[in-house]
Design an enzyme around this catalytic site. Structure first.
Site, PDB file in Angstrom:
ATOM      1  N   TYR A 151      -4.959  -6.215   7.934  1.00 30.06           N
ATOM      2  CA  TYR A 151      -5.885  -5.197   7.278  1.00 30.06           C
ATOM      3  C   TYR A 151      -7.085  -6.013   6.257  1.00 30.06           C
ATOM      4  O   TYR A 151      -6.907  -6.840   6.190  1.00 30.06           O
ATOM      5  CB  TYR A 151      -4.973  -4.341   6.396  1.00 30.06           C
ATOM      6  CG  TYR A 151      -4.450  -4.997   5.116  1.00 30.06           C
ATOM      7  CD1 TYR A 151      -5.279  -4.948   3.799  1.00 30.06           C
ATOM      8  CD2 TYR A 151      -3.484  -5.850   5.231  1.00 30.06           C
ATOM      9  CE1 TYR A 151      -4.624  -5.520   2.810  1.00 30.06           C
ATOM     10  CE2 TYR A 151      -2.848  -6.198   3.865  1.00 30.06           C
ATOM     11  CZ  TYR A 151      -3.549  -6.180   2.859  1.00 30.06           C
ATOM     12  OH  TYR A 151      -3.080  -6.883   1.750  1.00 30.06           O
ATOM     13  N   PHE A 167     -11.654  -5.272  -1.793  1.00 31.42           N
ATOM     14  CA  PHE A 167     -10.823  -5.573  -2.975  1.00 31.42           C
ATOM     15  C   PHE A 167      -9.608  -6.145  -2.465  1.00 31.42           C
ATOM     16  O   PHE A 167      -9.057  -7.044  -3.240  1.00 31.42           O
ATOM     17  CB  PHE A 167     -10.200  -4.257  -3.644  1.00 31.42           C
ATOM     18  CG  PHE A 167      -9.660  -3.420  -3.009  1.00 31.42           C
ATOM     19  CD1 PHE A 167      -8.281  -3.446  -2.674  1.00 31.42           C
ATOM     20  CD2 PHE A 167     -10.178  -2.265  -2.275  1.00 31.42           C
ATOM     21  CE1 PHE A 167      -7.565  -2.589  -1.597  1.00 31.42           C
ATOM     22  CE2 PHE A 167      -9.444  -1.148  -1.360  1.00 31.42           C
ATOM     23  CZ  PHE A 167      -8.442  -1.406  -1.452  1.00 31.42           C
ATOM     24  N   ASP A 168      -9.219  -6.338  -1.095  1.00 33.50           N
ATOM     25  CA  ASP A 168      -8.035  -7.182  -0.545  1.00 33.50           C
ATOM     26  C   ASP A 168      -8.239  -7.320   0.881  1.00 33.50           C
ATOM     27  O   ASP A 168      -8.885  -6.470   1.511  1.00 33.50           O
ATOM     28  CB  ASP A 168      -6.818  -6.287  -0.999  1.00 33.50           C
ATOM     29  CG  ASP A 168      -5.585  -7.215  -0.917  1.00 33.50           C
ATOM     30  OD1 ASP A 168      -5.709  -8.636  -0.524  1.00 33.50           O
ATOM     31  OD2 ASP A 168      -4.549  -6.512  -0.618  1.00 33.50           O
ATOM     32  N   ILE A 227       1.898   2.360  -0.807  1.00 31.46           N
ATOM     33  CA  ILE A 227       1.327   3.539  -1.225  1.00 31.46           C
ATOM     34  C   ILE A 227       1.344   4.748  -0.045  1.00 31.46           C
ATOM     35  O   ILE A 227       1.699   4.163   1.226  1.00 31.46           O
ATOM     36  CB  ILE A 227      -0.139   3.265  -1.458  1.00 31.46           C
ATOM     37  CG1 ILE A 227      -0.986   2.869  -0.361  1.00 31.46           C
ATOM     38  CG2 ILE A 227      -0.172   2.278  -2.592  1.00 31.46           C
ATOM     39  CD1 ILE A 227      -2.423   2.877  -0.510  1.00 31.46           C
ATOM     40  N   TYR A 243      -3.377   4.807  -5.881  1.00 28.71           N
ATOM     41  CA  TYR A 243      -3.029   4.491  -7.312  1.00 28.71           C
ATOM     42  C   TYR A 243      -3.405   5.410  -8.150  1.00 28.71           C
ATOM     43  O   TYR A 243      -3.271   5.269  -9.533  1.00 28.71           O
ATOM     44  CB  TYR A 243      -3.605   3.092  -7.441  1.00 28.71           C
ATOM     45  CG  TYR A 243      -2.898   2.180  -6.453  1.00 28.71           C
ATOM     46  CD1 TYR A 243      -1.858   1.684  -6.883  1.00 28.71           C
ATOM     47  CD2 TYR A 243      -3.813   1.775  -5.576  1.00 28.71           C
ATOM     48  CE1 TYR A 243      -1.415   0.667  -5.761  1.00 28.71           C
ATOM     49  CE2 TYR A 243      -3.348   0.835  -4.588  1.00 28.71           C
ATOM     50  CZ  TYR A 243      -2.159   0.070  -4.812  1.00 28.71           C
ATOM     51  OH  TYR A 243      -1.612  -0.765  -3.970  1.00 28.71           O
ATOM     52  N   PHE A 296      -9.234   1.500   4.314  1.00 24.96           N
ATOM     53  CA  PHE A 296      -8.483   0.366   5.043  1.00 24.96           C
ATOM     54  C   PHE A 296      -8.819   0.361   6.384  1.00 24.96           C
ATOM     55  O   PHE A 296      -8.663   1.041   7.228  1.00 24.96           O
ATOM     56  CB  PHE A 296      -6.829   0.178   5.021  1.00 24.96           C
ATOM     57  CG  PHE A 296      -6.402   0.063   3.724  1.00 24.96           C
ATOM     58  CD1 PHE A 296      -6.189  -1.132   3.020  1.00 24.96           C
ATOM     59  CD2 PHE A 296      -6.524   1.276   2.871  1.00 24.96           C
ATOM     60  CE1 PHE A 296      -5.904  -1.382   1.619  1.00 24.96           C
ATOM     61  CE2 PHE A 296      -5.727   0.907   1.489  1.00 24.96           C
ATOM     62  CZ  PHE A 296      -5.634  -0.176   1.010  1.00 24.96           C
TER      63      PHE A 296
END
Length: 283
Positions: free
Chosen positions: A205, A215-216, A231, A257, A273
């Site tokens: 991902y 961010f990731d 999540i 979140y 994502f």
């Protein structure tokens, strides 16, 4: 729609000396009265020195100085110079985090209401300048109160929905929405096993915000995890794909979140994502 200097407004006026503040109050009062008379405004004055004009009172929920709201505006000085402006979709904000003139002024309207706020310096930035706003300035806002929210979670739910639908339209995505508010895009459905919400899966991902800032991300061979331990947007979203499937999950904050955020993810953030479901792992 955007966040602007008023979202993070700091009450710099608090550092004014007594004499400076008194001078500004007197000068601002004269400037506002002159503006009101010149433009033939039907303005009312509050006990704090704020002037406001109600063009339409509105018919929906009534705001108060502690409300979460979405409002559109144009801000300008008495000479007509515009220093800031939202688009017609407005900005989402908590009135306790904006200049006092806004917090008080918006509370004179209900949803759908519109008018003007004429804000003296002691209810804005006092004797400090802020960007293109000179120290001691009277600020004028044409405002429309679009929506009033019961709490911050309701605000973020509306904001996230707007962000996601705008992103989908701008990127011409063929997205589906679920009852929870999750959006997903199936680019390749896959041909292997389809997971359930309790499966252990291996997924590659990339995660990024609505502005495409990453961010990731995982390595291309993915990471393995239980879908009950991630999540909610992932727990629900991944089972729409089969092994080999690829696509996108567009996840509002209440399925991620929430209003608090975590790490590099701020409270209320919409998450996107790009996902590749590599494998559904057998027990």
């Amino acid at each position: 729609m955007k966040y602007t200097l008023f979202i993070l407004a700091i009450c710099l006026f608090a550092s004014c000396s007594k004499n400076e503040e008194t001078n500004y109050i007197e000068e601002n009062e004269k400037d506002i009265i002159e503006y009101v008379q010149t433009h033939k405004l039907d303005a009312k004055k509050s006990s704090t020195g704020l002037y406001y004009v109600i063009d339409e009172a509105g018919t929906g929920k009534e705001a108060n100085p502690d409300s979460y709201v979405n409002a559109s505006y144009k801000g300008y000085l008495t000479n007509g110079d515009v220093f800031d402006e939202s688009d017609s979709n407005g900005i989402y904000t908590y009135l306790q985090q904006v200049i006092p003139g806004w917090a008080e002024g918006i509370s004179h309207f209900k949803e759908g209401g519109s008018g003007k706020l004429l804000i003296p310096a002691h209810l804005a930035y006092g004797n400090s300048s802020n960007g293109s706003i000179p120290a001691g300035s009277v600020l004028i806002f044409d405002i429309k109160l679009i929506e009033v929210f019961d709490d911050i979670d309701s605000l973020y739910e509306s904001k996230n929905e707007y962000e996601i639908t705008t992103y989908i339209a701008e990127n011409d995505l063929n997205a589906q929405k679920t009852e929870s508010g999750l959006y997903y895009v199936i680019e390749e459905e896959g041909t292997g096993t389809q997971p359930t919400a309790s499966s252990n899966v291996t997924v590659a991902y990339k995660g990024y915000f609505i502005n495409d800032s990453e961010f990731d991300s995982s390595k291309s061979d993915g990471i393995s995890f239980d879908l009950q331990k991630v999540i909610k947007g992932w727990t629900e979203g991944i089972p729409y794909f089969k092994e080999g499937g690829k696509g996108k999950l567009l996840i509002p904050s209440h399925l991620a979140y929430g209003s608090r955020g975590t790490g590099p993810i701020p409270g209320g953030a919409t998450l996107i994502f790009d996902i590749h479901l590599i494998k559904v792992n057998q027990d």
